[in-house]
Design a protein around this motif. Structure first.
Motif, short mmCIF file in Angstrom:
data_model
loop_
_atom_site.label_atom_id
_atom_site.label_comp_id
_atom_site.label_asym_id
_atom_site.label_seq_id
_atom_site.Cartn_x
_atom_site.Cartn_y
_atom_site.Cartn_z
N THR A 181 0.83 -1.21 0.00
CA THR A 181 0.00 0.00 0.00
C THR A 181 0.86 1.25 0.00
O THR A 181 0.62 2.19 -0.77
CB THR A 181 -0.93 0.02 1.24
OG1 THR A 181 -1.76 -1.14 1.22
CG2 THR A 181 -1.81 1.26 1.24
N LEU A 182 1.87 1.27 0.87
CA LEU A 182 2.77 2.43 0.94
C LEU A 182 3.50 2.64 -0.38
O LEU A 182 3.53 3.74 -0.93
CB LEU A 182 3.79 2.25 2.07
CG LEU A 182 3.27 2.25 3.51
CD1 LEU A 182 4.42 2.09 4.48
CD2 LEU A 182 2.52 3.55 3.81
N MET A 183 4.10 1.57 -0.92
CA MET A 183 4.89 1.69 -2.15
C MET A 183 4.02 2.04 -3.34
O MET A 183 4.38 2.88 -4.16
CB MET A 183 5.66 0.39 -2.39
CG MET A 183 6.80 0.17 -1.41
SD MET A 183 7.84 -1.26 -1.81
CE MET A 183 6.70 -2.62 -1.50
N GLY A 184 2.84 1.38 -3.44
CA GLY A 184 1.95 1.63 -4.57
C GLY A 184 1.44 3.05 -4.61
O GLY A 184 1.48 3.72 -5.66
N ILE A 186 1.82 8.91 -6.43
CA ILE A 186 2.05 10.33 -6.11
C ILE A 186 3.28 10.85 -6.84
O ILE A 186 3.24 11.92 -7.47
CB ILE A 186 2.20 10.51 -4.59
CG1 ILE A 186 0.87 10.23 -3.88
CG2 ILE A 186 2.68 11.93 -4.26
CD1 ILE A 186 0.97 10.19 -2.36
N LEU A 187 4.40 10.12 -6.78
CA LEU A 187 5.63 10.55 -7.44
C LEU A 187 5.48 10.58 -8.95
O LEU A 187 5.98 11.49 -9.62
CB LEU A 187 6.78 9.61 -7.05
CG LEU A 187 7.27 9.70 -5.60
CD1 LEU A 187 8.30 8.61 -5.31
CD2 LEU A 187 7.87 11.07 -5.32
N ILE A 235 -8.40 -2.11 4.42
CA ILE A 235 -7.02 -2.49 4.16
C ILE A 235 -6.78 -2.93 2.71
O ILE A 235 -5.78 -2.55 2.10
CB ILE A 235 -6.58 -3.61 5.14
CG1 ILE A 235 -6.59 -3.07 6.58
CG2 ILE A 235 -5.20 -4.15 4.78
CD1 ILE A 235 -6.21 -4.08 7.63
N VAL A 236 -7.71 -3.71 2.15
CA VAL A 236 -7.51 -4.20 0.78
C VAL A 236 -7.76 -3.11 -0.26
O VAL A 236 -7.01 -2.99 -1.23
CB VAL A 236 -8.41 -5.43 0.51
CG1 VAL A 236 -8.26 -5.91 -0.94
CG2 VAL A 236 -8.06 -6.56 1.47
N SER A 237 -8.80 -2.28 -0.05
CA SER A 237 -9.10 -1.20 -1.01
C SER A 237 -7.91 -0.27 -1.24
O SER A 237 -7.57 0.03 -2.39
CB SER A 237 -10.31 -0.39 -0.54
OG SER A 237 -11.50 -1.13 -0.70
N PRO A 238 -7.24 0.23 -0.18
CA PRO A 238 -6.10 1.13 -0.40
C PRO A 238 -4.95 0.51 -1.19
O PRO A 238 -4.24 1.23 -1.89
CB PRO A 238 -5.65 1.48 1.03
CG PRO A 238 -6.88 1.33 1.86
CD PRO A 238 -7.59 0.17 1.26
N VAL A 239 -4.76 -0.82 -1.08
CA VAL A 239 -3.68 -1.45 -1.85
C VAL A 239 -4.10 -1.70 -3.29
O VAL A 239 -3.26 -1.74 -4.20
CB VAL A 239 -3.21 -2.76 -1.17
CG1 VAL A 239 -4.19 -3.90 -1.42
CG2 VAL A 239 -1.82 -3.15 -1.66
N LEU A 240 -5.41 -1.83 -3.53
CA LEU A 240 -5.90 -2.07 -4.88
C LEU A 240 -6.03 -0.78 -5.70
O LEU A 240 -5.91 -0.81 -6.93
CB LEU A 240 -7.26 -2.78 -4.84
CG LEU A 240 -7.26 -4.24 -4.38
CD1 LEU A 240 -8.68 -4.79 -4.39
CD2 LEU A 240 -6.35 -5.09 -5.24
#
Length: 320
Positions: free
Chosen positions: A44-47, A52-53, A286-291
């Motif tokens: 989630t953090l990396m994705g 953003i970057l 938790i799953v939505s933010p990573v997807l």
């Protein structure tokens, strides 16, 4: 279990800690769950940081839609960070305690992000509506100033509404059992521990939910009705596909967010179980933010194109 021994009973006032029962019923799988949630959290953090970057570094993505997406990605990082680190710690220890102040902070962050996301998704839907239904006036209507105003209003609504209600709730006394049958502090569980009559709070929470959660949903629905109407009026199949592809990522995110939220909070308690509540909360929180970053990169030609350009530039610079 330790948490059952520490649980308070009857009308005893809760003054120190609460116990997040969470996944205690899966006692033999705690390490496996720890690894699973750690991988999900890091992804989630990396994705979201990558999204953003990528948008910041790509001038072609400096449009209102991607400005909102930066806000959404930042929101998802805050969303998961407000609960997953605490969950990871609790999976490694026997006593899954959280202070009342810590619980309040978690409710603040989770609910602020939830309300803000509703408004942001509505702003993104409006952006797609203007782009598809009024393309010639798009740059005039969706100026950078309007985009900043919509994003700022989304955050202001989320922060002001949640801070006011949550501060009121946590100023009241708690009593009875200090067990929360969840892996994070959620507002319904906290309200069930209040010693006082909660009818006024429940009415207020319902009104605010209609205003700041369901109203954005209906605005999104109205936007897509207009978009679908425009798509159906487009004569060529290729034109229809091109129009739909510009909003398919956002539509997928909306269905995922609102679908899991409605199942989690609108399912009658008599027909739901603790395990099913945990499952749908996992999907929503938790799953939505990573997807979300996966959806916006795999289903979006502009984002994939920008990523390829950056990788080419990076490869070229490295060769030199």
């Amino acid at each position: 279990m330790t948490h059952s021994a520490r649980a308070t009973n009857g009308n005893e006032t809760i003054s120190d800690v609460l116990i997040l029962v969470g996944f205690s019923f899966l006692n033999k799988l705690q390490i496996l769950l720890f690894v699973f949630f750690l991988v999900i959290y890091l992804a989630t953090l990396m994705g979201n940081l990558l999204v953003i970057l990528l948008i910041i570094l790509s001038p072609s993505l400096h449009t209102p839609m991607y400005f909102f997406l930066v806000n959404l990605s930042f929101l998802d990082i805050c969303f998961t960070t407000s609960m997953v680190p605490q969950l990871l710690v609790h999976l490694l220890v026997e006593e899954k305690a959280i202070s009342i102040a810590g619980c309040a902070a978690q409710v603040y962050f989770i609910d602020i992000m939830g309300v803000t996301e509703c408004s942001l998704l509505a702003a993104m839907a409006y952006d797609r509506y203007v782009a598809i239904c009024h393309p010639l006036r798009y740059t005039t209507i969706m100026s950078s100033r309007v985009s900043a105003y919509l994003a700022g209003a989304s955050w202001f609504i989320g922060i002001s509404v949640v801070v006011a209600v949550t501060t009121w709730i946590f100023s009241l006394p708690f009593c009875g059992s200090n067990l929360i049958q969840h892996f994070f502090c959620d507002l319904p569980s906290v309200m069930r521990m209040l010693c006082t009559d909660t009818s006024q709070i429940q009415i207020l929470v319902f009104i605010l939910s209609v205003l700041f959660a369901m109203n954005p949903f209906f605005l999104i629905l109205l936007s897509y009705i207009c978009i679908i109407s425009t798509i159906l009026k487009t004569p060529s199949t290729e034109g229809r596909h091109k129009i739909f592809s510009t909003c398919s990522s956002h539509l997928t995110v909306v269905i995922l967010f609102y679908g899991t939220a409605m199942i989690t909070y609108d399912t009658p308690k008599s027909s739901s179980t603790t395990e099913s509540n945990l499952l749908f909360s996992l999907l929503n929180k938790i799953v939505s933010p990573v997807l979300n970053p996966i959806i916006y990169t795999l289903r979006n030609k502009e984002v994939k194109g920008a990523l390829r350009n950056i990788l080419k530039k990076s490869s070229f610079s490295h060769r030199r």
